[in-house]
Enzyme design. Structure first.
Site, PDB file in Angstrom:
ATOM      1  N   ALA A  18      -7.114   3.420   4.553  1.00  0.00           N
ATOM      2  CA  ALA A  18      -8.168   2.444   4.842  1.00  0.00           C
ATOM      3  C   ALA A  18      -7.991   1.121   4.119  1.00  0.00           C
ATOM      4  O   ALA A  18      -7.901   0.058   4.753  1.00  0.00           O
ATOM      5  CB  ALA A  18      -9.532   3.058   4.501  1.00  0.00           C
ATOM      6  N   CYS A  52     -12.792  11.340   6.082  1.00  0.00           N
ATOM      7  CA  CYS A  52     -14.133  11.924   6.144  1.00  0.00           C
ATOM      8  C   CYS A  52     -14.285  12.848   7.347  1.00  0.00           C
ATOM      9  O   CYS A  52     -15.169  13.704   7.374  1.00  0.00           O
ATOM     10  CB  CYS A  52     -15.188  10.819   6.214  1.00  0.00           C
ATOM     11  N   ARG A  79       2.472  -5.293  15.071  1.00  0.00           N
ATOM     12  CA  ARG A  79       1.853  -6.515  14.545  1.00  0.00           C
ATOM     13  C   ARG A  79       2.694  -7.104  13.408  1.00  0.00           C
ATOM     14  O   ARG A  79       2.177  -7.839  12.570  1.00  0.00           O
ATOM     15  CB  ARG A  79       0.430  -6.209  14.066  1.00  0.00           C
TER      16      ARG A  79
END
Length: 463
Positions: A18, A52, A79
């Site tokens: 993340a 999670c 990207r």
């Protein structure tokens, strides 16, 4: 193999989940490949996934592992992010501005230089320092690789007895997941009640719900060893009082910041072992090093102290802040109030702010109130019970914390309190909040506002 340096600056990111990949992606939005080369190292097989969601994948609510992946390695590479999977950074050379990385499969090592560095190494599951903790059949659950190993282990295991060590968020969620898979589940917990993020009186409600689900709760129990059979696999979990037979063991004791690299490099760590940063997420004392996610400590806006909170919501925000600053913009992360929500079956569990012991620890005097209400107007079909506990500071009435346990519609009400905490509101001020009302959604007085009224009254009476 390193690319030759012919263009712009180089950003090196350690960690592909993340915080790390949010930082890389945001920096790429602000600067093209000609201005900023981005190299990211990830020791696992996956990137940008929802840790999670792992208990719900293990339990079968999510049937496809790839649904937990927000962005694949191929999408990042498309990207112009040089993402290197199965590559672990083993050393930081801050003076030389370079990192040493090792290919996990081949063992080959190489150095990569950087102009700017992002440390997003996450957290690691706590494994007790005792015999058997690393035996086959004993699992921590932190990454998708961990989740896959657990599912593979369940597929190989003939017995149907599972022991979960610890009763925090992961422990409780994994206990439910294993029940859903048809296992006989025992949770061994060193605390007086499950969910130590709640006060014990609220944790008791979770205890009752878990037992109603068929989970055996063993509280006030210290694990002394994990016992193995002749084949080396786990066979039981031992406490001082007894042994609990186990064909599989899941460790839900919690996590610690993964900061061994940072410690070895002499970077500043807090009392919880996490990296210390300023509000721009730049590591303190370092001009070109940032850190975010589960490896850092953050400011608690209620207590004013640093805390370690491992949540994907924070990690993604950290990454956005870091990427903006690395990319030439300006952003800050002000801190947190400690909001979290979970569930056991249909029981929703939520908290934000301080528990009673947190408030005592930082020297705050407070009043605590608990109210019983319902999720909807009492006459409306399927109205379900809800318990709300609220802490307010003596004299000032400042809101300090809220805990909620109830059925459908209970958990997300904690967001009302999270906003109030962030704004520094008092319990009295909360009573005037203009919340949405209709019988299918709430009583005339929302349960959170009922608690606020009671807390405000109690503060006035004792001031």
């Amino acid at each position: 193999m390193n690319k030759s340096r012919t263009r712009g600056e180089r950003l090196v990111v350690i960690g592909g989940d993340a915080a790390g990949m949010s930082a890389a992606s945001q920096a790429r939005r602000l600067k093209g490949p000609d201005e900023l080369e981005i190299v990211a190292f990830e020791r696992g097989h996956f990137t940008s996934y929802s840790a999670c969601g792992i208990p719900y994948w293990v339990g079968g609510d999510v049937t496809d592992r790839d649904r937990l992946i927000a962005r694949t390695p191929e999408e990042h590479r498309a990207r112009d992010i040089d993402l290197r999977l199965r590559t672990e950074v083993t050393e930081l050379d801050l003076d030389g501005r370079r990192v040493r990385a090792r290919d996990v499969d081949s063992g080959a090592e190489s150095w990569t230089s950087y102009d700017k560095l992002v440390i997003a190494t996450g957290a690691r599951p706590i494994r007790p320092d005792m015999p058997g903790a690393d035996a086959p059949g004993v699992h921590g659950v932190q990454t998708l690789d961990d989740g896959q190993e657990l599912l593979d282990s369940l597929a190989r295991t003939r017995g149907r007895r599972a022991v979960v060590v610890g009763a925090g968020y992961i422990g409780v969620e994994m206990a439910e997941a294993l029940i859903n898979r048809g296992y006989e589940v025992t949770v061994v917990n060193r605390g007086s009640e499950p969910m130590s993020t709640l006060d014990p009186d609220m944790g008791r409600l979770v205890h009752e719900a878990m037992e109603g689900l068929g989970i055996t709760m063993v509280n006030d129990a210290e694990v002394t060893g994990i016992l193995t059979g002749d084949d080396g696999r786990v066979r039981a979990v031992a406490t001082r009082e007894r042994e609990f037979p186990a064909d599989v063991v899941v460790l839900g004791i919690g996590v610690r910041p993964e900061t061994a690299l940072a410690r070895a490099a002499g970077l500043p760590l807090g009392t919880h072992g996490g990296l210390l940063t300023d509000r721009s997420m730049r590591v303190r004392g370092q001009e070109n090093v940032w850190a975010g996610g589960d490896c850092v400590e953050v400011l608690d806006l209620v207590s004013g102290q640093e805390r370690h909170i491992a949540l994907g919501t924070h990690a993604n925000k950290h990454g956005q802040v870091i990427g903006t600053n690395v990319g030439g913009g300006y952003a800050t992360f002000p801190g947190v109030v400690g909001t979290a929500v979970s569930k056991v079956c249909d029981l929703e569990i939520a908290r934000t702010g301080l528990r009673e012991k947190d408030a005592h620890r930082v020297g705050l005097r407070f009043e605590a109130v608990t109210i019983e209400s319902t999720s909807r107007a009492g006459y409306y079909p399927n109205a379900s019970p809800m318990t709300v506990k609220m802490l307010a500071e003596l004299r000032t009435g400042r809101l300090l914390g809220v805990q909620i346990v109830g059925r459908e519609g209970a958990g997300k009400r904690v967001d009302i309190a999270a906003v109030a905490l962030t704004a520094g509101m008092t319990a009295e001020q909360m009573t005037t909040l203009d919340l949405g009302y209709a019988p299918p959604f709430s009583p005339v007085w929302d349960p959170v506002l009922v608690a606020a009224r009671k807390a405000a009254t109690k503060v006035r009476e004792t001031s």
